[in-house]
Design an enzyme around this catalytic site. Structure first.
Site, mmCIF file in Angstrom:
data_model
loop_
_atom_site.group_PDB
_atom_site.id
_atom_site.type_symbol
_atom_site.label_atom_id
_atom_site.label_comp_id
_atom_site.label_asym_id
_atom_site.label_seq_id
_atom_site.Cartn_x
_atom_site.Cartn_y
_atom_site.Cartn_z
ATOM 1 N N ASP A 449 2.483 -3.594 -8.468
ATOM 2 C CA ASP A 449 1.507 -4.481 -7.826
ATOM 3 C C ASP A 449 1.839 -5.935 -8.119
ATOM 4 O OD1 ASP A 449 -0.765 -5.248 -6.464
ATOM 5 O OD2 ASP A 449 -2.151 -4.034 -7.648
ATOM 6 N N ASP A 519 -5.490 -3.236 1.024
ATOM 7 C CA ASP A 519 -6.522 -2.687 0.138
ATOM 8 C C ASP A 519 -7.720 -2.210 0.933
ATOM 9 O OD1 ASP A 519 -5.156 -3.037 -2.155
ATOM 10 O OD2 ASP A 519 -6.365 -4.683 -2.937
HETATM 11 C C1 DGJ Z 1 -4.675 -4.411 -6.019
HETATM 12 C C2 DGJ Z 1 -4.114 -3.217 -5.309
HETATM 13 O O1 DGJ Z 1 -3.814 -3.513 -3.999
HETATM 14 C C3 DGJ Z 1 -5.091 -2.054 -5.460
HETATM 15 O O2 DGJ Z 1 -4.641 -0.941 -4.725
HETATM 16 C C4 DGJ Z 1 -5.221 -1.718 -6.911
HETATM 17 O O3 DGJ Z 1 -4.008 -1.228 -7.391
HETATM 18 C C5 DGJ Z 1 -5.650 -2.950 -7.684
HETATM 19 N N1 DGJ Z 1 -4.832 -4.087 -7.411
HETATM 20 C C6 DGJ Z 1 -5.637 -2.677 -9.166
HETATM 21 O O4 DGJ Z 1 -5.926 -3.790 -9.893
#
Ligand code: DGJ
Length: 699
Positions: A449, A519
């Site tokens: 990430d 997300d």
């Molecule tokens: C942002 C990501 O896009 C999410 O899927 C998740 O992994 C969160 N971060 C975790 O902090």
């Protein structure tokens, strides 16, 4: 043969359906001649003297160039800007020669006074209609030359009135496809975040009047995950100039004697008949030439991800329970997301400390990995290795490991700082820590990430004259880290995520096996996000989770609708399975099994966008492998009593008879010709109605 050289230095690059031509003209400049449908007769491309009709117009601006540089009588945006040691700031070149190595042409230019060479590299991917452009500049002298802009490529399209398709976005609203008419002046797509970001994608799609199956489309995608800039300038001289490459806002590279600077690649494509062909050519190109082994040819597993079920509140007990439930529904890979390391209770602490949190996991990760092994599943873990929280062991030990100005506080983004990836010691720390994690635990998958952009772009290890090179060095540092880890652990699968789709680009693709495109897991939003994503990026890389609905501020939607939506990509599950009803568990089981059956078609087949909710009141998408087809159709709500829809699949064999199955129910048989021309009638008659259709040759 893909590369042809004609008389008078005419170059012709041919792919299956496309030609690209340029020449060294009478003035010694690289002049763009043609880009479009294939023309084999190289003699038709005449390198005639340039007719400079009106003396008031600077010849360089009037000409469609292959390599324009700032200065002289050029007033348009250019693709190269340099400052020599004596303050001279233009590059006046002569053509030195060219080399051909299989499908790669290199054209070499040199400044007429200074020992600075530029090489223009062209690679032809004949079968998939893609031409790659890249440039290198080499300082053959001893004085430092400062490069202030070096785009990967320049090209142009004749005329005016071009439409641009790109993607607006922000966190949770990724890949919002828009169309805009380019009128006068410059249209700029840019990222200043040090990563691709959500706001624009490093790509462009241009057309005059194209649709899914008709019209000429010209497109490009940059293989770069850092700052980028694409400038589309509608000149007054009846052409659209296109420049694409690394961002030049706050860029400077001190090219010392004997050294070279290389750009990322720019992939250019042309479709004679619409966006459908464009997407499928890019998909094939990505699979054949960009995706890394060994995953390129393997279908992605059905994955479970804990994020939306537990957020940061992960612990041994709850994860073990989830593993059991995930195994029941047929999940193959279980991924524990954020929250498992350091002092991570929320997003204020822990990043940088990649040790298992012993309060949440007193026995380490072994209970999870052993349980998974006994269920025949694999284990994956979330990390965000480029970052550090102020509240972490790492930051306390190395406060100078983040980008910072000595005189100012560092801005926090999601309560975190960006590590200085230009430093060897930082790179070694990240590689060492993740290597240890992968060596000590049975981990098959990493979700990587990245949740903030770079600010205070200065490094404790670099002289201030190098600060503007940090953007470039950072991206290279990032590539080096992931490449080293892949080499150390070639069997591990890697997912690229940056607050969702902030790192979906062709630069990241060779290092990652899939993308997390957003997300936002609301299925209705997701349909348009997936549609936007699908124009230039492969479905195989498009992770899609089924998540809970009707809670956490999310709209309630039937599980079947959510499942169908996620089956349109690489299926994942992000539900809190500990709270699923028996009925839901059964439905999940059924559709996970079905997905496994059809996923080779979805992940490796041709994609056809048949209808779009916004334009057609119905979303329909088809995947086919030349034999079988899988279609999904979605309706948000019946409008004005309209519940019957006709969709026309593509790519069928006109003379073959197909068995139609809607949600497993056999329907009539129809010929391919009938289905493609008259269409298939489907009924969707309630809010959030959806269906899965299969077309199977009746042989
Ligand atoms: C942002 C990501 O896009 C999410 O899927 C998740 O992994 C969160 N971060 C975790 O902090």
């Amino acid at each position: 043969m893909a590369i042809h050289i004609g008389e008078n230095n005419v170059f012709l690059l041919n792919t299956k359906n496309c030609s690209y031509s340029f020449s060294v003209d009478q003035e010694g400049l690289l002049r763009h001649l043609y880009w479009g449908s294939r023309i084999d007769a190289i003699e038709d491309f005449k390198n005639e003297p340039y007719v400079w009709e009106q003396g008031f117009h600077p010849i360089y601006d009037v000409k469609r160039e292959e390599c324009s540089s700032f200065g002289t009588m050029r007033f348009k945006e250019t693709s190269f800007k340099v400052t020599f040691a004596d303050g001279v700031r233009d590059f006046r070149y002569r053509y030195i020669g060219h080399t051909i190595d299989k499908d790669e042409l290199t054209v070499i230019l040199e400044d007429t006074v200074y020992p600075l060479q530029m090489s223009l590299h062209y690679k032809v991917y004949e079968e998939v209609d893609i031409i790659e452009k890249r440039r290198t500049v080499k300082n053959g002298g001893s004085d430092v030359v400062t490069v202030e802009r070096l785009h990967s490529g320049e090209c142009s399209l004749p005329g005016a009135g071009w439409n641009l398709k790109n993607f607006n976005g922000m966190w949770n609203s990724d890949f919002d496809a828009y169309e805009q008419k380019i009128t006068g002046g410059k249209t700029v797509l840019e990222s200043l975040r040090g990563a691709t970001g959500h706001v624009a994608n490093p790509s462009f799609v241009l057309h005059q009047n194209a649709g899914e199956t008709y019209g000429e489309v010209y497109y490009g995608a940059l293989a770069w995950s850092g700052n980028f800039k694409i400038v589309l300038e509608q000149t007054p001289y009846e052409y659209l100039n296109i420049l694409a490459g690394m961002g030049d806002t706050d860029f400077e590279w001190r090219l010392t004697g004997g050294t070279t600077l290389e750009t990322p690649a720019l992939y250019l494509g042309y479709s004679p008949d619409g966006f459908d062909r464009m997407s499928n050519s890019m998909g094939e190109f990505a699979r054949k030439y960009v995706m890394p082994e060994p995953m390129a040819a393997k279908p992605l597993s059905v994955l479970y991800n804990s994020w939306e079920a537990t957020y940061f509140d992960v612990n041994e007990q709850a994860q073990l329970q989830l593993i059991e439930k995930a195994a029941q529904v047929g999940v193959e890979l279980f991924v524990m997301d954020d929250g498992w390391f350091g002092q991570r209770k929320d997003d204020h602490a822990g990043l940088g400390d990649w040790q298992v949190n012993t309060v949440k996991f007193p026995n380490g990760l072994a209970p999870l990995t052993q349980k998974l092994k006994s269920c025949g599943m694999h284990f994956g873990l979330w990390i965000e290795p480029e970052m550090v929280n102020q509240s972490s062991e790492l930051y306390r030990a190395h406060p100078d490991w983040v980008y910072h100005y000595a005189s100012r506080p560092v801005m926090e983004g999601r309560y975190q700082y960006m590590l200085d990836l230009t430093r060897q010691d930082v790179q070694d720390y990240i590689i060492g820590e993740i290597d240890r994690l992968l060596t000590e635990n049975d981990i098959s998958y990493i979700k990587w990430d990245m949740n903030r952009g770079i600010s205070e772009v200065a490094s404790a290890m670099l002289d201030r004259s190098e600060f503007k090179s940090i953007w470039y060095r950072h991206t290279k540092g990032f590539y080096h880290i992931i490449q080293s880890l892949r080499a150390l652990h070639p069997e591990v699968e890697w997912e690229a995520c940056a607050s969702g789709g902030g790192r979906v680009d062709y630069g990241a693709m060779p290092y990652f096996d899939e993308f997390w495109p957003s997300d936002n897991t609301d299925p209705l939003d997701r349909l348009s996000i997936q549609e936007g994503y699908s124009y230039l990026y492969p479905i195989k890389y498009m992770r899609a989770w089924v998540t809970d609905s009707g809670s956490n501020g999310k709209r309630a939607m039937p599980l079947l609708f959510r499942l169908h939506c996620s089956m349109c990509g690489a299926l994942g599950i992000g539900l809190n399975l500990n709270e699923s009803t028996e009925e839901d568990t059964e439905l999940l089981k059924k559709y996970v099994t079905l997905y496994k059956e059809v996923r080779p078609i979805i992940q490796f087949g041709q994609l056809h966008r048949l209808a779009s909710l916004q334009a057609d009141g119905l979303q329909a998408v088809q995947y086919e492998n030349g034999e079988d087809s899988v279609l999904f159709a979605f309706l948000d709500h019946p409008s004005r009593w309209r519940t019957t829809f006709t969709i026309r699949p593509r790519g069928l064999d006109a003379n073959t008879s197909y068995r139609v199955e809607i949600e497993g129910q056999q329907q009539q048989k129809y010929s391919g010709a009938f289905l493609m021309n008259s269409g298939l009638r489907i009924i969707l008659n309630h809010d959030y109605a959806s269906c899965m259709v299969r077309l199977l040759p009746d042989r």
